[in-house]
Each structure stands twice: as C-alpha cells, then as structure tokens.
Write a protein that holds these residues in place. Structure first.
Motif, mmCIF file in Angstrom:
data_model
loop_
_atom_site.group_PDB
_atom_site.id
_atom_site.type_symbol
_atom_site.label_atom_id
_atom_site.label_comp_id
_atom_site.label_asym_id
_atom_site.label_seq_id
_atom_site.Cartn_x
_atom_site.Cartn_y
_atom_site.Cartn_z
ATOM 1 N N SER A 54 -8.254 4.253 2.204
ATOM 2 C CA SER A 54 -7.352 3.302 2.856
ATOM 3 C C SER A 54 -7.767 1.854 2.633
ATOM 4 O O SER A 54 -8.936 1.555 2.366
ATOM 5 N N ILE A 61 -3.138 2.464 5.246
ATOM 6 C CA ILE A 61 -3.598 1.200 5.796
ATOM 7 C C ILE A 61 -4.032 1.417 7.245
ATOM 8 O O ILE A 61 -3.403 2.179 7.983
ATOM 9 N N VAL A 72 0.836 -1.203 0.000
ATOM 10 C CA VAL A 72 0.000 0.000 0.000
ATOM 11 C C VAL A 72 0.869 1.251 0.000
ATOM 12 O O VAL A 72 0.516 2.275 -0.605
#
Length: 409
Positions: free
Chosen positions: A89, A70, A63
């Motif tokens: 997210s 995240i 990510v």
C-alpha cells in the motif's frame, strides 16, 4: 511495481517519498504493542504527504488505477492496527491537512491532521472543551482518533465519543465523496479509515470545568465497585481503577500511599478521598495503559487483553483471576457510561502463558471481545453500527482500495 512508483513520483513530486529511511519510519509504530497484530505488517510502498482535498482525491484515484491500496496516516498512535497495511500500500500522511475552521459554543470544525492538543488549547481559551478525547491527546491527530478510538477522557460522562453527537464528516471514497451526518456518522467513527478518508470534521463541545483529582483506597474490591454508581456524571470527568501492583508501576514515587485497590476520580466538585495531583494519569487512560505497561512491567512475554465488563462482571471476573494468579496479573479499569449503564474498560496484563487461564474464566462468564483482531467486526460492540459501516463501505469503496482487509462485509 517500479512503474507504479514512477507514476506517483511524476504526479506528486516532492509530496511523494519512497526512500528506505522513510519506508522504515512508516512501517513501525511504538504504540502498536500487540504481538499478534505486529506480525501482520506489509511493506509500505511509499508516502504521499497530502496538503488538501485535491491531493486526497488524486491519490485515491491514482493508486486505484495502479491496482494498489491506500492507508491514511495521522500520528501513528493507534494500538489496534488501523495503520497496518494488509496489502502492499501507499500511505497518505494527513498531518499537513490541519487547521481549525470554527470554534465556538456551537461546536468545532477541524481538518483531520489537527492535533487533539491544539484543539483542546483553542477551546479552553474560549472556556470550552472536547466532550471526549483520547489519552494520547498530546500527540494524536483528531482524524486518527475518530477512525480508531471510541473512548477516552470524558467517557464516564458521555460514553463513546460518537455518542456525544458528532455533527458531520466530509468523506472521500474510491468512487465518490460525501458529507456524512446523522446516524451515518457511525459508519466512519471507529471504522479504521476503511469507509473513506476524512477531510473535515464537525464536533460538539462542552463547557470547560476546573477538575481536581481524588484518590480513594480500598482493601475490598466490592466496596469500590459499590461506590461507582454514586458518582454524578455532571461533575465527574473520569474514573480509573488500579490494583496495587499496577499503580505502583505507573505512579512510581508520585503517590506516597497506595491501597490494595485504588479509585482515582477527576471531579469538578469535592468527593471523598484524598486530593492528589493525578494529572499524569490522563496520559495513561484506556489503550495507553498497555503501551506504558509494556515498558514498565518487566514481563518476559508481555501480553494483554481488554474486556468491556459490567460492574458485576468486573467484580466476579477480577476476584476469580486474582484468586488464581494473584500478583501475576495486572488489573486496570477505566469506567464509562454506555447506554446509561456503567461499563468498565478492563485491561488484563500478564505473561502470555497465563492467558490460557484468563480466557477460560472469560469463556465461563460468556464475555467475548478480541482486541488482537485486525478486523473491525471483532471489536465493534453494536450490530447496528457495524451494519452502517458495511453499507458505507459498499457505497464509498466497493473494491476495497482504502485500508483493505479490515472490514468483513
């Protein structure tokens, strides 16, 4: 963003889910009853179901490379917004990372997705107990509690759970991983998962006691407050204060006689008052009370605030507010011991318009606290702990990839 999701699907396979049904489920929490924080949700892009540390490391790395954030997820019982994404997210669900690695008199070592209830069951079979645990013990995970909570059942004896002596955390950040111990544990506890994702936890334990519950009724609040200093922390697990209207709402017909002010005490030794089965109150301690009262109070525009008050502040503030608002304000208090001093975690519940007057009284007495802020800085009551959080955030996640926007540096 489609390219990002395709990358995650390719890397994680069936451990990744971005279906509409799953997104909806992870974008709402029945326990987040703050009308302020509830408005801050950003769309969850997808869910990664982590099974081990490698999944956590890989998820954070991926990510980060995709330029998205995240947020760690346990059981979603937080009332302070720690699972609310402030930016688009990915959520990483840690419930499959569960298990008890050690449980004896030396302490307990657990994975973050382990439920507090499973921990309590394991310890109590061995004659042991957690020193402090949340009122949501029957459903919350230990990782979520560590990240967001700081008080609970046992706080009259030990204070904040981290003051009871957390042994260590294993922490994974966006740039490094580290075992956290000694005073650095304050950079993880109550940090809402902003300083890294916890993959292993070492906690101290206490001996299990057989508790009995006692109800003490008072017509005068001063008499109740004076009695608080007489209880023995070695034998009393928890103390709760309810005004009559609050106790009637939450007890229903489970308590026959209710006083104007009511003191509920769980003790391993007999105390004055009537012995009553109050076990249901374990699930209504601290933050659980305003979640429960949001369903029971019948307020048209439900609102609540929390203040940490000394016994003197509690008496003067509550007396003044009851004089102004009477039965239009519900009062609940959980009694803690912080730095050797009795502190009452006091919850005020009322119609939202009444909080103009409530805030005036708080301001007059110089009592700040912001339960409806999404930022950790507004809730941590120790500059020392806050500085450790900031230092650890800078070290572990300098680009603010993990649960971003919640810790002001």
């Amino acid at each position: 963003m489609m390219i990002s999701l395709q990358s995650l699907e390719k890397e994680f396979g069936d451990k990744f889910d971005s279906s509409d049904q799953t997104i909806r489920r992870y974008s709402y929490s029945p326990y987040l009853v703050s009308p302020v924080i509830n408005k801050l949700w950003n769309k969850v892009l997808g869910i990664i179901y982590a099974e081990d540390e490698d999944d956590v490391k890989h998820a954070i790395s991926l990510v980060s490379s995709l330029g998205i954030s995240i947020v760690a997820f346990g059981s979603g019982t937080s009332t302070i917004g720690q699972i609310v994404p402030l930016k688009p997210s990915i959520m990483i669900d840690l419930k499959k990372m569960n298990g008890i690695l050690q449980a004896d008199k030396e302490g307990i070592v657990v994975k973050p997705g382990t439920t507090v209830l499973d921990i309590l069951k394991t310890l109590r079979k061995k004659g042991l107990d957690l020193m402090v645990y949340p009122s949501s013990f029957y459903m919350s995970t230990i990782g979520g509690y560590i990240a967001g909570g700081d008080v609970g059942i046992g706080s009259f004896q030990y204070g904040y759970y981290f003051d009871a002596g957390i042994k260590y955390f294993k922490l994974i950040g966006s740039v490094k991983e580290k075992t956290i111990s000694n005073s650095d544990v304050f950079g993880v506890a109550q940090a809402a998962g902003t300083t890294g994702i916890v993959t292993e936890i070492g906690l101290p334990v206490s001996e299990k006691n057989d508790w009995k519950d006692y109800l003490l009724r008072f017509e005068n609040l001063m008499d109740l407050v004076k009695l608080l200093s007489e209880f023995d922390k070695n034998t009393v697990r928890r103390i709760t204060i309810e005004d009559d209207i609050t106790l009637r709402k939450i007890a229903g017909n489970r308590i026959e006689k209710i006083g104007k002010w009511n003191l509920m005490v769980s003790s391993s030794k007999k105390v004055s008052g009537e012995e009553v089965d109050l076990r249901f109150l374990d699930e209504l301690a601290f933050a659980a009370i305003y979640v429960t009262m949001s369903k029971l109070s019948n307020l048209k525009e439900y609102f609540y605030e929390v203040r940490l008050l000394t016994t003197e502040e509690f008496y003067y503030v509550v007396t003044e507010l009851k004089g102004i608002l009477g039965n239009n304000v519900f009062i609940h208090g959980d009694v803690m011991t912080i730095n050797g001093k009795i502190i009452i975690y006091t919850v005020f519940i009322s119609e939202r318009d009444n909080f103009k007057k409530i805030d005036e009284v708080m301001t007059k007495h110089g009592i700040p606290f912001e339960i409806h802020s999404i930022e950790i800085n507004d809730r941590v009551d120790s500059e020392f702990r806050l500085e450790i959080m900031k230092k650890l955030k800078t070290e572990m996640d300098p680009r603010d990839i993990i649960n971003p926007g919640k810790l002001r540096l």
